[in-house]
Enzyme design. Sequence first.
Site, short mmCIF file in Angstrom:
data_model
loop_
_atom_site.label_atom_id
_atom_site.label_comp_id
_atom_site.label_asym_id
_atom_site.label_seq_id
_atom_site.Cartn_x
_atom_site.Cartn_y
_atom_site.Cartn_z
CD GLU B 319 -35.76 80.26 -49.62
OE1 GLU B 319 -35.57 80.49 -50.81
OE2 GLU B 319 -35.62 81.10 -48.72
CB CYS B 415 -37.32 88.05 -52.25
SG CYS B 415 -37.75 86.71 -51.16
#
Lengths: 654, 654
Positions: B319, B415
């Site tokens: 990421e 998240c």
Amino acid sequence: MTHTVCKTNILPLTDVQIRDPFWSEYINLIRQVVVPYQWDALNDRIAEAEPSHAIQNFKIAAGEAEGEFYGMVFQDSDVAKWLEAVGYLLATERDPEIERIADGVIEIIAKAQQDDGYLNTYYTLKEPGKRWTNLAECHELYCAGHMIEGAVAYYQATGKRKILDVVCKFADYIDSVFGTEPGKLRGYDGHQEIELALMRLYEATGNERYLKLSRYFLEERGREPHFYDIEYEKRGKTTHFGPWIINDKSYSQAHKPIHEQDKAVGHAVRFVYMCTGMAHLAAVTGDAEMLESCKRLWDNMVSRQMYITGGIGSQSHGEAFSVDYDLPNDTVYAETCASIGLMFFAHRMLQLEPNSRYADVMERALYNTVIGGMSLDGKSFFYVNPLEVHPHACGANHIYEHVKPVRQGWFGCACCPPNVARTLASLGQYIYTVNQNTVYAHLYVSGEAKMVLSENQVVLSQESNYPWSGDIRFTVQTEKETAFTMALRIPDWCEEAELSINGINKPLDGIVVNGYAMIEGTWKQGDTIKLHLSMPVLRMKGHPLVRQTAGKVAIQRGPLVYCLEEADNEAGLYQFLLPREAELHVQEDPSLFGGIYVVTAEGRKEKFTDWGESLYKRNTDAETEPASLKFIPYYAWANRGLGEMRVWVREVHS
Amino acid sequence: MTHTVCKTNILPLTDVQIRDPFWSEYINLIRQVVVPYQWDALNDRIAEAEPSHAIQNFKIAAGEAEGEFYGMVFQDSDVAKWLEAVGYLLATERDPEIERIADGVIEIIAKAQQDDGYLNTYYTLKEPGKRWTNLAECHELYCAGHMIEGAVAYYQATGKRKILDVVCKFADYIDSVFGTEPGKLRGYDGHQEIELALMRLYEATGNERYLKLSRYFLEERGREPHFYDIEYEKRGKTTHFGPWIINDKSYSQAHKPIHEQDKAVGHAVRFVYMCTGMAHLAAVTGDAEMLESCKRLWDNMVSRQMYITGGIGSQSHGEAFSVDYDLPNDTVYAETCASIGLMFFAHRMLQLEPNSRYADVMERALYNTVIGGMSLDGKSFFYVNPLEVHPHACGANHIYEHVKPVRQGWFGCACCPPNVARTLASLGQYIYTVNQNTVYAHLYVSGEAKMVLSENQVVLSQESNYPWSGDIRFTVQTEKETAFTMALRIPDWCEEAELSINGINKPLDGIVVNGYAMIEGTWKQGDTIKLHLSMPVLRMKGHPLVRQTAGKVAIQRGPLVYCLEEADNEAGLYQFLLPREAELHVQEDPSLFGGIYVVTAEGRKEKFTDWGESLYKRNTDAETEPASLKFIPYYAWANRGLGEMRVWVREVHS
């Protein structure tokens, strides 16, 4: 020794001599560099390569050394592929030194074979008692297949039966274990290979048992209840690489029985190896259902999922096919081994039905991805064959992580280098197929081939400067006049072909059948046939549904796909534009790689003046400036260090 | 309660009311849909979501329930983010019911706190005795940081100190464990968050201990010998996610001390969270070196590695950021949370130095990736925010595997949804910053804000139909005449701005400083300022070194980036061409998503007639046919089912 009803048959390699300005160099490289290097690698004598231990495993299993198994579950196959390459090299040129080494290896292999015929150093040394418990993952039959291929090649080259007897004993044992009969294991390998190998063993021995066993493995595949699940339960749900291999059955084309499969899916090498076995079986038996299955899968693969370079398997996840028309150029996989398997499949389809569409694809794979997989010095190799490379972005933790911008030495999992070696060493097999009274020329490679046509011995010489030139001359050598048909492939890239026989022009109208000019005649010593294939530089376009080629053009001449390299142009190849009207010039460049033909054009390059630091700007247009574009054949890329490369170039109206 | 020397300060959320045709709907969604849904998810009452167990973990740790810890090591942070969002919602509108629920959760959290102040259910329940042994991987301080943020938000909204006292005790304990003093652990978290949270705790409490601890965590990062290695050795080389997190120190920006870092690298969320803490600390202390480090990292990020949508972190592996100018549109990551962190960072930079370049980026991230991360009904979310989507190729074992063509319900690793919730719930904080006698308007959002300017209480009303219109009216409410400067951002996308004060035109010449029109005046009740920002449709181009935007154009109007969707056009968006000269029309479409502005143009579409089955053809040119292109705002994509989407459209000369 033929037992088949094939429409056309492959010539024994011993009967084909290659003397070709393009290919002889490659074959010499295999003989002088690759196979000796591979032998050193198998014996762990290459400091910079990852340890192989492959020969040592056999020595330990043979009781000739102490130690433990080391390597992948399929480590044995490296030795087998080496032996196969050696066999092919010996078929065209005997070499007592290498034959001595090979005979020594064969002694060890024979000693490593168990009394019942079983032969696999991983299971013998590391997991005794566990054989045949994890076919989905552990490549036992795959290794068996490679050993059979190596044995057949060595036997056919030398006439020595020792290794053939070893693999026959092994195959007989396998036949006693697997099958539909009560008490037998209804399994098949997670990596197809045994199927095509058993077909070769059948051809070499005439023993129908091997043909039947091959058919069993092919047709058992994908049946419910699923064998992978059964053996998984039976062994207590242990896995070697993780349960995904067992669960994702399409990865190994075991999601359905083969006759219900209609798409190229899963691991590309497994797919083409399977199809090669299917096509060989169909060719030998005339099985119509098998032929239909082969054609269905072939058509899907080549019309939906093949790169212009003959690469297949666009996805790095699982080294696998993707969905139809999904052919990314930069995140590509296109494994060298997959294109080799594509050649195998095409070659077997040509035995089934001589049709240039198979030979066209075989040629495309050979001249682009297969030889592109090896450096021009034979010392480094690509697994992955991209059509667009951005070296600055190739690295760890990147979506390009699997894409190497330069070829690598020798791999821990050494499948591609020996596969290139065995394929190029056996190139003579791919040039012709023959039947009773017809010889099909599929590839244009100079040299001589002996064959029997209409019951007479004929030697056919071929001479050309292919792939640079499309002028090919055939000369017939025969003691007595012989009636036969010369079937010469007119490649798909050729716009105009001309033919002359003994200097007299012969129109092609009406004699081209399935892509071959069928030249009937009664031929005598010294007759010549000249074929002229026009070889203009082609602008190739991709199918409208391939989004990755939209607005772009690829350059091809003859069988060679071309590319831009940073070394000849400059960085920022994505900024180069090839106007639709630009003239494309072809010329020999003797200074490059010992002499290749390059393509040049006057194009444009985008340029933003005074852009500054912003990443995005409004209402700012790129200007273009003239730029000379120089294309080299794709197979030759990455032989001059690190740099960008690109096959598909942006096209504009000028 | 301010203890800072910031150039400008954020207004307390309690002093800002949003009444905006665009944003009020979003904030209502957060209040009525997202936060209640999240509460149900945290309590495992959503059948289709993956189990959370987050509240249950706290109950068990509090001794109020039996059972074992379940979830990720950072599961606690979901509760903290929920509490933070609740705090923001209460700051603008008290709600006894939700306050009662929150107070109940706070009771449980307080009981779950250990006597020494430690608070983390994973370590308390699952690995007692192991606290602070694996900071590189286990998010202990990250969870602490989120709890601090939640506590500060709740305290600032309600004035209730209970949870603030809990986190102060925790922070005091952390301060007793970490630091450079002898006997303390010289560690820092593998996921930055504690740094920015401690700055907020410092602002809320005035306790310098937290400021110093934040600085310690920031400046200790990346020092040699490396803390990750030391703790790795100490705990016997065990890892939670694999040794790569310990080895690849740039993943968590721990490869060098922060003042030696000069590039956006590694995990994007970690990077922007770290920078947010740095900028806050620099704003509060005036530390010049810290300011320089912030600017250096900001500049690299926004001028090399940011999508036009305000997305950052282009790589799915980790990421993470990639190399400079590498911004793939289809294999993109661009996590929603990363763009939220980018807003945080920009917001703190505005406190440091009011400059529209920060607000421009903040606006870009907000109006595109952040709100694009949530569906228009508030029920589904994107992690990954692509700029080009090919749904037929998105699936398992594909290089697009991480790219979802439609938003997903609620994630196991949840998240992004709570991050969107807390950000939109606190949107009021982002509109203005003020100092002694200047109010900076960074965002154009309708509503009222109370502030003290030149020691007088002033209420500023803002009214507009932004982002659809660039006409904004400010009205001053003040009991007595007050001299202050209105600083109105002139966005980077605006070509022409006009200003009038009480109906009288005021030229902008010479009053624009760092991107803000500085309107000095002595203002009285009812004074109005009208700002007109021209909002033409822009053709945006990418930097010449961004290969993925070459030959393409993106449409933007105001802060909104537009895209083509299959729903409005048709499949094959890669075949659409936007001529460089095509007129771009903007019009309201009341039927779409409750009324949005769409952009239309007459373009072309490529078409190959009678292509047939071949994948590649020679000398075949695409024809083009007229095609109407309809663009919708990027944030609104994927609200009408599955289909292609594309931001960057091919451009041609007509």
